[in-house]
Design a protein around this motif. Structure first.
Motif, mmCIF file in Angstrom:
data_model
loop_
_atom_site.group_PDB
_atom_site.id
_atom_site.type_symbol
_atom_site.label_atom_id
_atom_site.label_comp_id
_atom_site.label_asym_id
_atom_site.label_seq_id
_atom_site.Cartn_x
_atom_site.Cartn_y
_atom_site.Cartn_z
ATOM 1 N N ALA A 182 0.831 -1.201 0.000
ATOM 2 C CA ALA A 182 0.000 0.000 0.000
ATOM 3 C C ALA A 182 0.869 1.257 0.000
ATOM 4 N N ALA A 183 1.963 1.219 0.751
ATOM 5 C CA ALA A 183 2.872 2.370 0.790
ATOM 6 C C ALA A 183 3.506 2.607 -0.573
ATOM 7 N N THR A 184 3.843 1.532 -1.289
ATOM 8 C CA THR A 184 4.426 1.672 -2.623
ATOM 9 C C THR A 184 3.428 2.314 -3.580
ATOM 10 N N ALA A 185 2.172 1.884 -3.504
ATOM 11 C CA ALA A 185 1.141 2.476 -4.370
ATOM 12 C C ALA A 185 0.982 3.964 -4.065
ATOM 13 N N ARG A 186 0.972 4.324 -2.788
ATOM 14 C CA ARG A 186 0.868 5.751 -2.432
ATOM 15 C C ARG A 186 2.075 6.522 -2.952
ATOM 16 N N ARG A 187 3.241 5.905 -2.886
ATOM 17 C CA ARG A 187 4.464 6.540 -3.374
ATOM 18 C C ARG A 187 4.345 6.844 -4.869
ATOM 19 N N PHE A 188 3.773 5.921 -5.634
ATOM 20 C CA PHE A 188 3.603 6.152 -7.067
ATOM 21 C C PHE A 188 2.741 7.378 -7.334
ATOM 22 N N PHE A 189 1.597 7.477 -6.639
ATOM 23 C CA PHE A 189 0.702 8.608 -6.883
ATOM 24 C C PHE A 189 1.352 9.938 -6.493
ATOM 25 N N GLU A 190 2.274 9.896 -5.537
ATOM 26 C CA GLU A 190 3.011 11.105 -5.180
ATOM 27 C C GLU A 190 4.027 11.474 -6.263
ATOM 28 N N LEU A 191 4.706 10.453 -6.810
ATOM 29 C CA LEU A 191 5.777 10.694 -7.774
ATOM 30 C C LEU A 191 5.276 11.126 -9.147
ATOM 31 N N VAL A 192 4.100 10.603 -9.530
ATOM 32 C CA VAL A 192 3.661 10.802 -10.910
ATOM 33 C C VAL A 192 3.322 12.266 -11.197
ATOM 34 N N ALA A 193 2.863 13.009 -10.187
ATOM 35 C CA ALA A 193 2.561 14.427 -10.375
ATOM 36 C C ALA A 193 3.862 15.217 -10.431
ATOM 37 N N GLY A 194 3.918 16.193 -11.300
ATOM 38 C CA GLY A 194 5.124 17.005 -11.440
ATOM 39 C C GLY A 194 5.199 17.597 -12.824
ATOM 40 N N GLN A 195 6.361 18.101 -13.177
ATOM 41 C CA GLN A 195 6.550 18.729 -14.477
ATOM 42 C C GLN A 195 7.772 18.138 -15.163
ATOM 43 N N GLY A 196 7.786 18.243 -16.500
ATOM 44 C CA GLY A 196 8.953 17.803 -17.270
ATOM 45 C C GLY A 196 9.077 16.295 -17.350
ATOM 46 N N GLU A 197 10.327 15.829 -17.409
ATOM 47 C CA GLU A 197 10.589 14.401 -17.548
ATOM 48 C C GLU A 197 10.110 13.641 -16.321
ATOM 49 N N ALA A 198 9.584 12.446 -16.556
ATOM 50 C CA ALA A 198 9.117 11.608 -15.453
ATOM 51 C C ALA A 198 10.304 11.080 -14.663
ATOM 52 N N PRO A 199 10.141 10.839 -13.369
ATOM 53 C CA PRO A 199 11.230 10.277 -12.565
ATOM 54 C C PRO A 199 11.517 8.841 -12.988
ATOM 55 N N PRO A 200 12.629 8.264 -12.551
ATOM 56 C CA PRO A 200 12.996 6.918 -12.983
ATOM 57 C C PRO A 200 11.988 5.839 -12.591
ATOM 58 N N LEU A 238 6.190 3.458 -19.679
ATOM 59 C CA LEU A 238 5.416 4.082 -18.609
ATOM 60 C C LEU A 238 5.818 5.544 -18.416
ATOM 61 N N ARG A 239 7.120 5.819 -18.467
ATOM 62 C CA ARG A 239 7.586 7.205 -18.314
ATOM 63 C C ARG A 239 7.025 8.083 -19.438
ATOM 64 N N ARG A 240 7.023 7.558 -20.662
ATOM 65 C CA ARG A 240 6.482 8.331 -21.786
ATOM 66 C C ARG A 240 4.999 8.635 -21.568
ATOM 67 N N GLU A 241 4.267 7.661 -21.052
ATOM 68 C CA GLU A 241 2.846 7.857 -20.774
ATOM 69 C C GLU A 241 2.650 8.945 -19.717
ATOM 70 N N VAL A 242 3.461 8.898 -18.669
ATOM 71 C CA VAL A 242 3.368 9.910 -17.612
ATOM 72 C C VAL A 242 3.698 11.285 -18.165
ATOM 73 N N GLU A 243 4.693 11.363 -19.055
ATOM 74 C CA GLU A 243 5.104 12.652 -19.606
ATOM 75 C C GLU A 243 4.025 13.259 -20.495
ATOM 76 N N VAL A 244 3.190 12.428 -21.124
ATOM 77 C CA VAL A 244 2.051 12.946 -21.892
ATOM 78 C C VAL A 244 1.117 13.718 -20.962
ATOM 79 N N TRP A 245 0.832 13.131 -19.795
ATOM 80 C CA TRP A 245 -0.051 13.798 -18.834
ATOM 81 C C TRP A 245 0.627 15.025 -18.226
#
Length: 235
Positions: free
Chosen positions: A100-118, A144-151
């Motif tokens: 559950a903590a890993t899933a929460r970590r993803f939702f925190e990381l995905v928001a942002g600007q520019g290139e997606a994190p690793p 997955l990173r490319r998909e995140v960068e679209v958003w």
């Protein structure tokens, strides 16, 4: 893999042992690698005490054991015990709280600007993403990173986790999403609108706590309508 050490002993001096553990925590502040520890007393035998200590890995546990403060506190702990403590080394094969903590970590990381994190500390390399809005599944971290960068390119956005349930190797997260449409998104030029969306994501995790697979359900049609890309009659 997350590692747990089980320490068992018998003592009639539990209060002194608790104070000793407090001193160990204080003396090893900034150096201790233990993530979490629990001290418990056997209800059927008050002299039987069990300590459960969680580490990120076996290697980190050994590094913690090598601290001079740990060695000194251990000798003092033995003096409080009726006999030598026993140690059991355990590799964690399932930890629903970790997933559950890993899933929460993803939702925190995905928001942002520019290139997606690793995302290397969150997903396995060949992560498999199922999104009914995509004609093909997204497979692999690069995709997955490319998909995140679209958003990220289309919106400044954030997730709010409304509910989360973990069972066995699955985590189900119900979330809400808020975004400001700042750039091109799937051919829709920036509108400057503030938009919202709700959805649910189910993640499957590996024993070491990383995400291996994801299934998404969300109101993409509602999002498109807010952006003016769909006439209400088309819904």
């Amino acid at each position: 893999m997350t590692f747990v050490q089980l320490i068992e002993c018998r003592t009639s001096r539990l209060d002194e042992m608790n104070r000793l553990m407090d001193r160990w925590v204080e003396q090893t502040k900034g150096k201790r690698t233990a993530m979490h520890s629990v001290v418990a007393k056997d209800r059927a035998d008050a002299s039987h005490v069990v300590e459960i200590v969680e580490f990120p890995s076996y290697e980190e546990a050994m590094r913690n054991s090598g601290l001079p403060e740990t060695d000194r506190i251990f000798r003092e702990m033995v003096a409080l015990c009726d006999g030598e403590p026993t140690f059991t080394d355990l590799d964690v094969v399932r930890d629903e709280q970790l997933y559950a903590a890993t899933a929460r970590r993803f939702f925190e990381l995905v928001a942002g600007q520019g290139e997606a994190p690793p995302f290397n500390d969150v997903f396995i390399e060949d992560y498999h993403d199922h999104d009914p809005a995509n004609p093909q599944d997204v497979i692999g971290l690069d995709a997955l990173r490319r998909e995140v960068e679209v958003w990220r390119g289309g919106f400044d956005f954030s997730f709010t986790i409304e509910d989360q349930v973990a069972q066995e190797d699955r985590v189900c997260t119900r979330w809400s999403w808020k975004g400001h449409h700042k750039g091109d998104f799937l051919g829709i030029p920036p509108t400057g609108k503030d938009v919202t969306m709700t959805g649910t994501t189910v993640h499957r995790c590996t024993p070491d706590g990383k995400i291996a697979e994801g299934w998404w359900q969300y109101d993409r049609l509602g999002l498109m309508q807010q952006l003016g890309a769909l006439d209400p009659l088309e819904l």
